[in-house]
Scaffold this motif. Structure first.
Motif, short mmCIF file in Angstrom:
data_model
loop_
_atom_site.label_atom_id
_atom_site.label_comp_id
_atom_site.label_asym_id
_atom_site.label_seq_id
_atom_site.Cartn_x
_atom_site.Cartn_y
_atom_site.Cartn_z
N GLY A 122 49.40 -26.52 -56.56
CA GLY A 122 49.22 -27.25 -57.88
C GLY A 122 49.75 -26.50 -58.98
O GLY A 122 50.24 -27.19 -59.53
N LEU A 123 49.90 -25.02 -58.67
CA LEU A 123 50.81 -24.47 -59.97
C LEU A 123 52.50 -24.80 -59.79
O LEU A 123 52.94 -24.96 -60.56
N LEU A 124 52.81 -24.94 -58.40
CA LEU A 124 54.23 -25.54 -58.42
C LEU A 124 54.54 -26.91 -59.03
O LEU A 124 55.45 -27.01 -59.61
N GLU A 125 53.32 -27.50 -58.73
CA GLU A 125 53.69 -29.00 -59.37
C GLU A 125 53.67 -28.89 -61.10
O GLU A 125 54.71 -29.37 -61.54
N GLU A 126 53.05 -27.85 -61.56
CA GLU A 126 52.72 -27.65 -63.04
C GLU A 126 54.35 -27.12 -63.37
O GLU A 126 54.80 -27.57 -64.35
#
Length: 198
Positions: A43-47
């Motif tokens: 999720g953080l990588l997507e952000e």
């Protein structure tokens, strides 16, 4: 590759200075990877991917990791971002016709399933209006109701048809011969290889 390797590989493609709106960086992701918190790391990588322009390989690795983790919405988003890099992307403010005025009476899926036709001002060889197909992703909501309004992302099936599109231009969405909605273009990002049509 397994999930941790995919996430590690993707994180190596993120420049260190890239940060989310909450000032999270790739270093924060490594903390989650060390603790095997793969879903959080994904999720953080997507952000981070949304915060900067990252290569196709980044999104491909995230898509594969999301597929392995069986995170359908996340996988769909990462595959969508791969399509944006390959075919370009147009962001627009879309307003659907109300159910009483249009043919559609059910909500549209926001996850890139719909591939409507668009009147973008092109003409056929006989001088009639021609339409071009572009897939549609609704930002920040799973569905869009008839009569609703939202920011959408379009991925053109044939990028060369869209080279004349500019911000503030009005385009018309069709699911059949009649109009289904109207959109005002906000941003245009087409691949470098898109050639204007003659």
């Amino acid at each position: 590759m397994d999930v941790p390797e995919l996430l590690e590989s993707a994180s190596l493609l993120v420049p260190e200075e890239t940060a989310t709106e909450n000032d999270l960086t790739v270093r924060d992701i490594w903390d989650h990877l060390v603790r095997d918190e793969w879903e959080i790391a994904l999720g953080l990588l997507e952000e981070l991917g949304d915060a900067g322009s990252l290569p196709l390989a980044f999104w491909e690795e995230l898509a594969e990791a999301a597929d392995h983790l069986r995170l359908e919405r996340s996988a769909a988003w990462c595959h969508w971002r791969c399509s944006e890099i390959r075919n370009g992307m147009i962001r627009a403010d879309l307003t659907l016709l109300p159910a009483a005025e249009g043919r559609r009476t059910t909500p549209i899926s926001g996850a890139g399933v719909l591939r409507p036709m668009w009147d973008i001002g092109c003409l056929s060889p006989t001088g009639e209006h021609a339409v071009s197909i572009a897939a549609l992703w609704v930002e920040n909501t799973p569905t869009l109701e008839p009569g609703g309004r939202a920011t959408v992302r379009l991925v053109p099936l044939t990028p060369s048809h869209w080279t004349h599109i500019r911000p503030d231009q009005r385009i018309i969405m069709h699911e059949n011969r009649s109009a289904a909605g109207t959109a005002v273009v906000l941003e245009v990002h087409l691949p470098d290889t898109a050639e204007p049509t003659g």
